[in-house]
Design an enzyme around this catalytic site. Structure first.
Site, PDB file in Angstrom:
ATOM      1  CD  GLU A  53      36.739  35.840  33.936  1.00 20.74           C
ATOM      2  OE1 GLU A  53      37.899  36.258  34.757  1.00 20.74           O
ATOM      3  OE2 GLU A  53      35.670  35.788  34.463  1.00 20.74           O
ATOM      4  CG  ASP A  71      39.878  33.967  39.671  1.00 18.33           C
ATOM      5  OD1 ASP A  71      39.689  33.029  40.332  1.00 18.33           O
ATOM      6  OD2 ASP A  71      39.647  35.032  39.844  1.00 18.33           O
TER       7      ASP A  71
END
Length: 147
Positions: A53, A71
């Site tokens: 991520e 994000d």
């Protein structure tokens, strides 16, 4: 004078980069914050997830043009559903936290939000986990770490 300018840019780049954890340092931190085995998710899976991520970077961001959301942080927590960045349309703010708080070097708030996400949606809420960690041997992510 040039040395001071260069030094200033170096400090600025460190501030913008945030903290990039070493793998074992992050493993110890996540364990201390209670993620090892939380909702059945192993520490190795959390490390795999955060590697893919954010590359263990607390300041990582990724804009999603389709949902006009971003994000944030080491877990790449989304502003449409989980945090408030003040600019995402129709945001839910499920963790009741500012998105900027998810990018702090102290990742306690990011971990608390990740716990809420995994409690409500499971680890499959993270696309990177589904793509890179699920059905893979993730033991190497904690290998050699003194926990």
């Amino acid at each position: 004078m040039k040395a001071l300018i260069i030094l200033g840019f170096l400090f600025l780049s460190v501030a913008v980069q945030g903290k990039v954890f070493e793998r074992c340092e992050l493993a110890r931190t996540l364990k201390k914050l209670g993620l090892d085995g939380y909702k059945g998710v192993s520490l190795a899976n959390w490390l795999c997830l955060t590697k893919w991520e954010s590359s263990y970077n607390t300041k990582a961001t990724n804009y999603n043009p389709g949902s006009e959301s971003t994000d944030y942080g080491i877990f790449q927590i989304n502003s449409k559903w989980w945090c408030n960045d003040g600019k995402t349309p129709n945001a839910v703010d499920g963790c009741h936290v500012s998105c900027s708080e998810l990018m702090e070097n102290d990742i306690a708030k990011a971990v608390a939000c990740a716990k809420q996400i995994v409690s409500e949606q499971g680890i499959t809420a993270w696309v990177a986990w589904k793509s890179h960690c699920r059905d893979h041997d993730v033991s190497s992510y904690v290998e050699g770490c003194t926990l």
